[in-house]
Motif scaffolding. Sequence first.
Motif, mmCIF file in Angstrom:
data_model
loop_
_atom_site.group_PDB
_atom_site.id
_atom_site.type_symbol
_atom_site.label_atom_id
_atom_site.label_comp_id
_atom_site.label_asym_id
_atom_site.label_seq_id
_atom_site.Cartn_x
_atom_site.Cartn_y
_atom_site.Cartn_z
ATOM 1 N N CYS A 151 -6.710 25.486 -9.992
ATOM 2 C CA CYS A 151 -6.885 23.364 -11.319
ATOM 3 C C CYS A 151 -5.865 22.827 -12.451
ATOM 4 O O CYS A 151 -5.273 21.865 -12.205
ATOM 5 C CB CYS A 151 -7.792 23.716 -12.179
ATOM 6 N N VAL A 208 -14.085 24.226 -17.744
ATOM 7 C CA VAL A 208 -14.353 24.883 -17.836
ATOM 8 C C VAL A 208 -15.428 26.629 -18.230
ATOM 9 O O VAL A 208 -15.228 26.630 -19.416
ATOM 10 C CB VAL A 208 -13.149 25.584 -17.704
ATOM 11 N N LYS A 246 -15.512 14.134 -19.898
ATOM 12 C CA LYS A 246 -14.644 15.671 -20.465
ATOM 13 C C LYS A 246 -14.871 16.460 -19.584
ATOM 14 O O LYS A 246 -15.656 16.280 -17.830
ATOM 15 C CB LYS A 246 -15.313 15.812 -21.385
ATOM 16 N N ALA A 247 -13.810 17.369 -19.439
ATOM 17 C CA ALA A 247 -14.062 17.999 -18.910
ATOM 18 C C ALA A 247 -14.659 19.390 -19.531
ATOM 19 O O ALA A 247 -13.808 19.590 -19.761
ATOM 20 C CB ALA A 247 -13.227 18.405 -17.784
ATOM 21 N N ALA A 261 -8.370 15.056 -12.283
ATOM 22 C CA ALA A 261 -9.262 15.949 -13.109
ATOM 23 C C ALA A 261 -10.314 16.096 -12.638
ATOM 24 O O ALA A 261 -10.654 17.578 -12.369
ATOM 25 C CB ALA A 261 -9.826 16.039 -14.467
ATOM 26 N N ILE A 276 -16.060 24.036 -12.960
ATOM 27 C CA ILE A 276 -15.017 23.163 -13.806
ATOM 28 C C ILE A 276 -16.280 21.962 -13.657
ATOM 29 O O ILE A 276 -17.524 21.820 -12.303
ATOM 30 C CB ILE A 276 -14.281 22.415 -12.586
ATOM 31 N N VAL A 307 -10.992 12.881 -21.586
ATOM 32 C CA VAL A 307 -9.534 13.321 -20.701
ATOM 33 C C VAL A 307 -8.888 11.837 -20.473
ATOM 34 O O VAL A 307 -10.110 10.776 -20.544
ATOM 35 C CB VAL A 307 -10.248 13.716 -19.044
ATOM 36 N N VAL A 331 -4.780 18.555 -18.263
ATOM 37 C CA VAL A 331 -6.090 18.082 -18.298
ATOM 38 C C VAL A 331 -6.140 20.188 -18.855
ATOM 39 O O VAL A 331 -6.985 20.914 -19.323
ATOM 40 C CB VAL A 331 -6.932 18.114 -17.097
ATOM 41 N N TYR A 332 -5.714 21.211 -16.749
ATOM 42 C CA TYR A 332 -6.029 22.148 -17.007
ATOM 43 C C TYR A 332 -5.216 23.324 -17.410
ATOM 44 O O TYR A 332 -3.769 22.519 -16.967
ATOM 45 C CB TYR A 332 -6.745 22.777 -16.054
ATOM 46 N N LYS A 379 -8.790 27.124 -19.464
ATOM 47 C CA LYS A 379 -9.298 26.001 -20.315
ATOM 48 C C LYS A 379 -8.592 24.454 -19.431
ATOM 49 O O LYS A 379 -7.940 23.940 -19.607
ATOM 50 C CB LYS A 379 -8.896 26.226 -21.623
ATOM 51 N N ALA A 380 -10.019 23.212 -20.206
ATOM 52 C CA ALA A 380 -9.586 21.725 -20.110
ATOM 53 C C ALA A 380 -9.445 22.033 -21.245
ATOM 54 O O ALA A 380 -10.086 22.298 -22.070
ATOM 55 C CB ALA A 380 -10.927 21.183 -19.888
#
Length: 62
Positions: free
Chosen positions: A16, A5, A2-3, A46, A58, A38, A23-24, A32-33
Motif C-alpha cells: 500500500c 488499516v 477515509k482509509a 488509495a 484496508i 483522504v 495515504v499509507y 497506517k493510513a
Amino acid sequence: MKAIVDPDACIGCELCPSICPEVYRMEGPVAKAIEGEVPKEFEDSAREAAESCPVEAIKITE
Ligand code: F3S
C-alpha cells in the motif's frame, strides 16, 4: 472518503505505501493510513492500494 488499516490483519507487505505513499506509510511492522479524509487527488490510488492488499486489511469508507 477515509482509509483505515486493520493492524491485526496487515502482514506488512508494504504494497500500500508503494502504491499510494501519500495515504499509507509503514509504522513499525504494519501500515497506517492518514487520519481523516483522504485528499480527493489521492482517492483513486488509495482505493487501488486497498484492492491490492493481499489480506484485505484496508477498509475504505465513503
Ligand atoms: Fe499491510 Fe495490506 Fe498494506 S498487508 S502493508 S495493509 S497492502
